[in-house]
Design an enzyme around this catalytic site. Structure first.
Site, mmCIF file in Angstrom:
data_model
loop_
_atom_site.group_PDB
_atom_site.id
_atom_site.type_symbol
_atom_site.label_atom_id
_atom_site.label_comp_id
_atom_site.label_asym_id
_atom_site.label_seq_id
_atom_site.Cartn_x
_atom_site.Cartn_y
_atom_site.Cartn_z
ATOM 1 N N SER A 16 41.092 43.491 53.048
ATOM 2 C CA SER A 16 40.391 43.168 51.803
ATOM 3 C C SER A 16 39.649 41.836 51.840
ATOM 4 C CB SER A 16 41.388 43.162 50.655
ATOM 5 O OG SER A 16 41.938 44.454 50.512
ATOM 6 N N CYS A 42 40.654 45.949 44.201
ATOM 7 C CA CYS A 42 40.627 47.395 44.008
ATOM 8 C C CYS A 42 39.853 48.063 45.144
ATOM 9 C CB CYS A 42 39.980 47.740 42.675
ATOM 10 S SG CYS A 42 39.832 49.524 42.427
ATOM 11 N N HIS A 47 43.439 51.322 39.025
ATOM 12 C CA HIS A 47 43.260 50.079 38.288
ATOM 13 C C HIS A 47 42.552 50.290 36.958
ATOM 14 C CE1 HIS A 47 43.793 48.447 42.397
ATOM 15 N NE2 HIS A 47 44.360 47.433 41.745
#
Lengths: 382, 631
Positions: free
Chosen positions: B319, B375, B362
Site C-alpha cells: 500500500s 482501501c 470500507h
C-alpha cells in the site's frame, strides 16, 4: 776496477746503509702506507682490526729488509742451500702435521704473526736456484743432467704446496723458477718442450684438482655460469671496478666494498676497493709504484757483477711481479680466482714479510754489487 | 773470460726479455683497467646502484570514515604483531613453544612459521601472530628473556569502533585477491587491505591514498643500511558520511530481532541520516580474517546478514505504492481529490474478484480517506482508470524502480512493470487485472526501501527530485549540496495534487480511522505523516480466504507478509522521510509504523543536537597534513 771492488768488500755497516737505494725504500713505504689507508677504509673507517696491525707488521718487515740489505751477501750465498732445506723441512712438517690431524693449518705461530713456510720457500727457492746456477758454466747448462737438480729443487716444494692445496703459491714457485731458468740461459727449445709436455699433462692435472679449484677455472671461463655462487666474486669485483670510474667514488665511499658486495676486501680484493674509491687514477697510480719497484729490481739485477746477485735480483723481482700480476689480473677477471695477496697492501703478515725479506736480499745484492763470488766455493772470496 | 762475457751478455739479454715481458703484462693490466673503468664504467655503475638501492613502498594510512558530526565510524587502530628472527633465536622450536604458552598459536600457524623460516634468510623477520592487543604484548614483553628472537612490531589495522552499527554502509576491508590487482604497487604489499563492500569499496581509491616510497641502501645480504631518500605518499582521505551515528544506532536497535531495513532521508538535501539493515555482521571480523565456519554461517543465514536490505532488498511496496497511483491518476485527470468510490470488500472484474484487506468493505470514500484507510478497492478502481503505463511513469519520477546512484555497491533497481516490459520479459500481453494488482503495490512491482524513502521525500518536499546521498565530505571538502527548493529539479507535479496526497498521508497517522493512528507522534510540532503497507509474499487461496485462515502468526516465518511503513515529519514543514520494512513482519501498521514513529521522533530530537554541534562547519576543516606510513 779491482781496487774499488776490493774496497766494496770491506764496507762497514754505516757505509753500506749509504749504499742502499733509498728511493726504492720510499716506494716500498708508499705501497705499505697505501695498504694501511685501504685497510682503514675496509674496516669502514676504523684502524682496527686491520690497519694498525698491518702497519706494525710493515714496520717489522721494514726493519728486517734494511737489516738483510746491509748483511753480507756472501753469508747468504754460503747458507742458501741450508735456508732452502730448512724451509723444505718446515713445509714438510706443516704438511705432515696437517694430514695428521691439525686440520688445514699451513702456518707456524711466531707470536706477532703466523709464518707460512710456503711463503718463505718462495725466497728460499730463489736463493737456492741462484746459488746453483751461479756455479754452472754456460756449457754445463746445455746438459740435461745438470738441469735435473734444479728441477727437483722446484718440484719438491711445489708438490708439497700443491698438496695443501695452494694452487696460487705452487704456480708462483714454478713460474718464478722458470724465469730464473730462462735468465740463467736455458735453451728456449727446452721451454717449448716443457710447455708441450705441460699441455699434455693438463688433463692429469685437471683430474687432481680439488672440486672448488675446478669450479674456479670453469667460473673464470664463464662467470655468468653461477652468478650467485662461484662467479659472484668476479662479477662483484668487476662491478666495483667499473663503478669506480676515472676518479673513483671517494675515500670510504665505495658502495660495493662497504656494503659487503665485495668479498675479502681486506685481503685478496683490496685492489678492487682501491680502484672503486680512487678510480682509474688511483689504480694506475698504484700500478705505477709497482712498475717503478719492478724496474728497480731489474736495474739492480743488471748492476750486479755476480751471477748469484743477478739471479737473486731477478728471482725476487719476478716473485714480486707474480704477486702483483696474479692478484690484479684475478680481481679484474683476466684469470681465475686464485688466492694470491696484493704485495704490501693485502692484510696478512707472511706474504708481506716474505716479500720484504726478498727485497732485503735484492738490496743486499745492490750494496754488494761488486763483490765477486767463487764459482763453486761456499762463499770464500776469490 | 770470453765465455764469462758471453754468458754475461746472454743473461743481460734474457733479463731484458723478461722485463719486457713483464712490461707487456703490466700494460695489459692497465688496458683492462681502462676498459673496465672508462669504457664500461656506466654499465657497471648502474649495476652497482642496482646492487645497493632497494625501493620500498610505504603504505599510506587509510582515510577514516566519520559520521556527519565527525564521530569515527572506521578508524585505523594500532595493533601489534609478533615476529621471529631466526638468527637471534638459538632454538626456533623452543622459542615458539615458549611463545605458545603466552599467546595461542595454532598448529597450522606454527607450521606456516616454520616453513617461512626455512625459506627466508636468517635475518628476515617472519610474522608469528598479528592483531594482538596490548595485554598480550605486555605478557610477551615481560617474558622477553625466555623468548630469544621474538620482536614486536606496531602496525595499523582497520577498526570499526561501533561493530555492527553501520556495517552495511561502511562495508569492510580484507586482503587483496589475485583478480583485484590493478598494477598499483600498493596492492602487492603483503597484508595490504582494500575495501570489499560498502563505502570502503566505493570510495576505496580516496580512502587508500597514494603510497610513498623509501629508497634504502642495502648490503649484500639485503640488510637495510640507511635511507637514501623518501617520497612521502598521500594519506587516504577522510570521508564524512551524512549518517548520524545516534540515529543509525537507534534505527538498528529498533530492528533488533527482526529482519529488515530502515532508511532516513533529509527531504531537502537527500542526505541519508540513517540506513540500517538487520541482521548485520561485525566488519572487524573480516579484517581479522573469517574462518570457513564463520563465513558459511553468514552465507547460509536465510536472513542474509551480508545483504544491505536498504538498497539490495527488493520488495513489493504494497500500500505504500498508493501515493504514486494517486498522483498518476490526479495528473491524468481520471479522478479529482473528491472523487468517491464505494468499497464492498471486493471489486469484480469479469469473473475475477479483487479483495480489499477489509473483508466487509470500507463504504464510500474520497481519495484522502482511501489513503488513510488504505482501501484496496478504491485503488483498484483508480488503477483501472489510470492504466499501468501512467502509474509506472509516475513511479519512476518519484524515484522507484531505478538505481538511485547512491555510493553503495550492489544497489538493485527493483521493477516497475508496463506493457512493453511484460511482452518482452514474459511474452504475454498485459492483463487489466494486473493493473489492479499493481494499483495496490503487489504483483510485479518491486522496490527497495531506499527508493521508498526517496519517493516519500519527494512527496514531502513538494515535488523536488532529491537524490539520496551518503557522502557529505571527502578530506574536509564538502560536496556540493543542493537543497531541494533551490536547486533540486522539480518533478513537474501539480502542488495541489501533492497536497492532497500529503493530507491523506497525514490522516493515515493522525486521522481518526488512519491505519497507523496508534503510532501517531504526540509530541508538539513533531507530528508524522505516512503510509502503511503490507505486502504479500504468497497468494491467498480461495479456500484459505473462505476458511478465514490467513492470520500471519499461524504461518511459517518465510511465508508471512512483509510489513512496511513510509513517512515524513514534521507533518507541516517536512524535514525527514523514513522508510521501514520488516521482512515477514506481518502488518505494516502493527510492526513497521511504531518503528518509523520512534525513528522520526529521534530524528527531530537529534536535529536540535546536530545544529548545536555546529555541523555546518565541516567544510572549514583543513585537510590533515600528509603523514608517512610505517615501513
Amino acid at each position: 776496477m779491482t781496487g774499488s771492488a776490493f774496497e766494496r768488500q770491506q764496507l762497514t755497516a754505516s757505509q753500506k746503509l749509504l749504499q742502499i737505494r733509498w728511493l726504492f725504500v720510499v716506494l716500498v713505504c708508499l705501497a705499505g702506507g697505501i695498504g694501511g689507508v685501504m685497510l682503514y677504509s675496509a674496516a669502514n673507517g676504523d684502524l682496527n682490526p686491520w690497519a694498525t696491525r698491518h702497519l706494525v707488521r710493515f714496520g717489522v718487515g721494514l726493519g728486517l729488509m734494511i737489516a738483510v740489505a746491509v748483511s753480507d751477501i756472501r753469508l747468504w750465498f754460503r747458507y742458501a742451500y741450508v735456508f732452502y732445506f730448512v724451509c723444505l723441512a718446515l713445509l714438510g712438517a706443516v704438511e705432515i702435521a696437517g694430514s695428521v690431524g691439525m686440520g688445514a693449518q699451513r702456518w707456524i705461530n711466531l707470536g706477532f704473526m703466523n709464518l707460512q713456510p710456503s711463503e718463505l720457500m718462495k725466497i728460499a727457492l730463489v736463493l737456492a736456484l741462484a746459488r746453483y746456477f751461479h756455479g754452472v758454466t754456460i756449457e754445463e747448462i746445455g746438459r740435461p743432467a745438470v738441469l735435473l737438480v734444479p728441477l727437483l729443487m722446484v718440484a719438491a716444494p711445489s708438490g708439497l704446496v700443491l698438496r695443501q692445496p695452494d694452487l696460487g703459491t705452487a704456480l708462483m714457485l714454478v713460474i718464478a723458477a722458470g724465469a730464473m731458468f730462462f735468465v740463467a740461459g736455458v735453451r728456449l727449445w727446452k721451454f717449448a718442450l716443457v710447455f708441450v709436455c705441460g699441455v699434455g699433462v693438463l688433463p692429469v692435472i685437471w683430474q687432481s684438482l680439488h672440486d672448488y679449484q675446478r669450479q674456479r677455472v670453469l667460473t673464470f671461463l664463464n662467470p655468468e655460469r653461477d652468478p650467485l655462487g662461484a662467479g659472484y666474486h668476479i662479477i662483484q669485483s668487476k662491478i666495483a671496478l667499473g663503478a669506480g670510474g676515472v676518479f673513483g667514488k671517494g675515500f670510504l665511499q665505495g658502495s660495493q666494498s662497504h656494503l659487503n658486495f665485495l668479498p675479502e676486501k681486506q685481503t685478496d680484493f683490496v685492489f678492487t676497493m682501491l680502484a672503486e674509491e680512487f678510480g682509474l687514477v688511483g689504480a694506475l697510480g698504484l700500478l705505477g709504484v709497482y712498475t717503478l719497484m719492478l724496474l728497480y729490481g731489474f736495474a739492480i739485477a743488471a748492476s750486479s757483477r755476480s751471477y748469484f746477485g743477478r739471479l737473486v735480483a731477478v728471482g725476487v723481482s719476478m716473485t714480486f711481479f707474480l704477486y702483483m700480476f696474479i692478484n690484479m689480473a684475478m680481481v679484474m677477471g683476466l684469470i681465475p680466482v686464485v688466492g694470491v695477496p696484493l704485495p704490501l697492501l693485502s692484510y696478512g703478515g707472511t706474504a708481506m714479510v716474505t716479500l720484504m725479506l726478498g727485497f732485503g736480499f735484492m738490496m743486499s745484492v745492490y750494496v754488494h754489487r761488486d763483490v765477486v763470488l767463487g764459482r763453486r766455493s761456499s762463499g770464500e772470496i776469490l | 773470460m770470453d765465455r764469462d762475457s758471453d754468458r754475461h751478455k746472454l743473461i743481460s739479454r734474457r733479463m731484458f726479455m723478461l722485463a719486457a715481458g713483464n712490461g707487456v703484462l703490466i700494460s695489459a693490466l692497465a688496458g683492462r683497467l681502462y676498459y673496465l673503468q672508462v669504457l664500461e664504467s656506466e654499465r657497471y655503475s648502474t649495476l652497482a646502484d642496482e646492487n645497493r638501492i632497494n625501493l620500498r613502498l610505504l603504505p599510506p594510512p587509510r582515510g577514516r570514515i566519520v559520521d556527519r558530526l565527525g564521530r569515527p565510524l572506521a578508524v585505523n587502530r594500532q595493533d601489534y604483531r609478533v615476529f621471529l628472527i631466526a638468527e637471534q633465536a638459538s632454538d626456533v622450536e623452543a622459542t615458539l613453544d615458549a611463545l605458545g604458552s603466552l599467546v595461542e598459536i595454532s598448529d597450522a600457524e606454527r607450521n606456516r612459521v616454520l616453513k617461512e623460516l626455512g625459506r627466508k634468510r636468517k635475518f628476515v623477520p617472519v610474522t608469528v601472530r598479528d592483531g594482538l592487543d596490548w595485554e598480550a604484548v605486555a605478557r610477551i614483553e615481560v617474558n622477553a628473556p625466555d623468548l630469544p628472537g621474538i620482536s614486536i612490531d606496531e602496525g595499523q589495522s582497520r577498526y570499526y569502533p561501533h561493530g555492527e552499527i553501520g556495517a552495511h554502509l561502511l562495508g569492510y576491508v580484507a586482503a587483496v585477491s589475485e583478480k583485484e590487482l590493478t598494477g598499483d604497487p600498493l596492492l602487492e604489499i603483503p597484508d595490504f587491505r582494500i575495501g570489499k563492500a560498502g563505502i570502503e569499496k566505493v570510495h576505496d581509491l580516496e580512502l587508500r591514498g597514494t603510497g610513498g616510497s623509501s629508497e634504502v641502501e642495502v648490503n649484500a645480504v639485503g640488510r637495510v643500511i640507511r635511507e637514501l631518500g623518501r617520497t612521502e605518499g598521500q594519506p587516504g582521505s577522510d570521508i564524512t558520511l551524512t549518517i548520524d551515528l545516534d540515529l543509525q544506532r537507534l534505527a538498528l536497535d529498533r530492528l533488533e530481532g527482526q529482519s529488515g531495513a530502515a532508511v532516513v532521508l533529509d527531504v531537502h538535501t537527500g542526505e541519508v541520516l540513517a540506513m540500517a539493515s538487520n541482521p548485520g555482521f561485525d566488519p572487524n571480523a573480516f579484517n581479522r580474517g573469517l574462518s570457513n565456519k564463520e563465513w558459511q554461517a553468514l552465507i547460509g543465514n536465510p536472513r542474509a546478514p551480508l545483504t544491505n536490505k536498504a538498497v539490495a532488498g527488493t520488495y513489493a511496496p504494497g500500500s505504500t505504492f498508493k501515493m504514486a497511483v494517486a498522483l498518476a491518476a490526479l495528473e491524468k485527470g481520471v479522478i479529482t481529490p473528491d472523487t468517491s468510490f464505494s468499497c464492498f470488500g471486493h471489486l469484480k472484474l469479469g469473473n475475477a474478484k479483487f479483495h480489499c484487506w477489509k473483508k466487509w468493505g470500507h463504504g464510500s470514500m474520497d481519495l484522502r480517506e482511501a489513503l488513510a484507510q488504505s482501501c484496496d478497492v478504491y485503488f483498484y478502481e483508480v488503477a483501472k482508470r489510470t492504466g499501468i503505463d501512467q502509474i509506472t511513469a509516475m513511479s519512476k519520477r518519484l524515484g522507484l524502480g531505478q538505481i538511485s546512484g547512491i555510493d553503495l555497491p550492489n544497489e538493485r533497481s527493483g521493477l516497475l512493470p508496463d506493457r512493453d516490459w511484460k511482452m518482452a520479459a514474459i511474452g504475454t500481453p498485459w492483463q487489466i487485472g494486473e493493473t489492479l494488482i499493481a494499483g495496490i503495490g503487489q504483483g510485479y512491482v518491486l522496490t527497495t526501501p531506499l527508493q521508498l524513502a526517496v519517493m516519500t521525500a519527494r512527496i514531502a518536499n513538494g515535488g523536488y527530485a532529491v537524490e539520496p546521498r551518503l557522502t557529505r565530505a571527502v578530506m574536509g571538502l564538502r560536496k556540493q549540496e543542493a537543497r531541494s527548493a533551490e536547486a533540486g529539479e522539480a518533478l513537474g507535479l501539480v502542488p495541489a495534487h501533492v497536497q492532497v496526497v500529503r493530507d491523506g498521508m497525514s490522516r493515515v497517522v493522525n486521522g481518526a480511522r488512519g491505519t497507523a493512528r496508534s503510532s501517531a507522534i504526540k509530541e508538539p510540532g513533531m507530528a508524522m505523516a505516512g503510509k502503511t503497507g503490507t505486502s504479500q509474499v504468497r497468494r491467498i487461496t480461495k479456500a484459505e480466504r473462505e476458511a478465514g485462515v490467513f492470520k500471519n502468526e499461524d504461518l511459517p516465518w518465510e511465508r508471512r507478509d512483509h510489513a512496511l511503513f513510509v513517512g515524513y515529519a514534521p507533518v507541516d514543514a517536512p524535514r525527514y522521510a523514513v522508510a521501514v520494512i520488516v521482512e515477514h513482519g506481518g502488518g505494516g501498521s502493527k510492526v513497521a509504523a511504531p518503528i518509523a514513529r520512534d525513528i522520526m521522533i529521534a530524528s527531530q530530537r537529534l536535529d536540535a543536537l546536530r545544529l548545536a554541534a555546529g555541523e555546518a562547519e565541516i567544510g572549514d576543516t583543513a585537510p590533515a597534513p600528509p603523514v608517512g606510513g610505517g615501513t
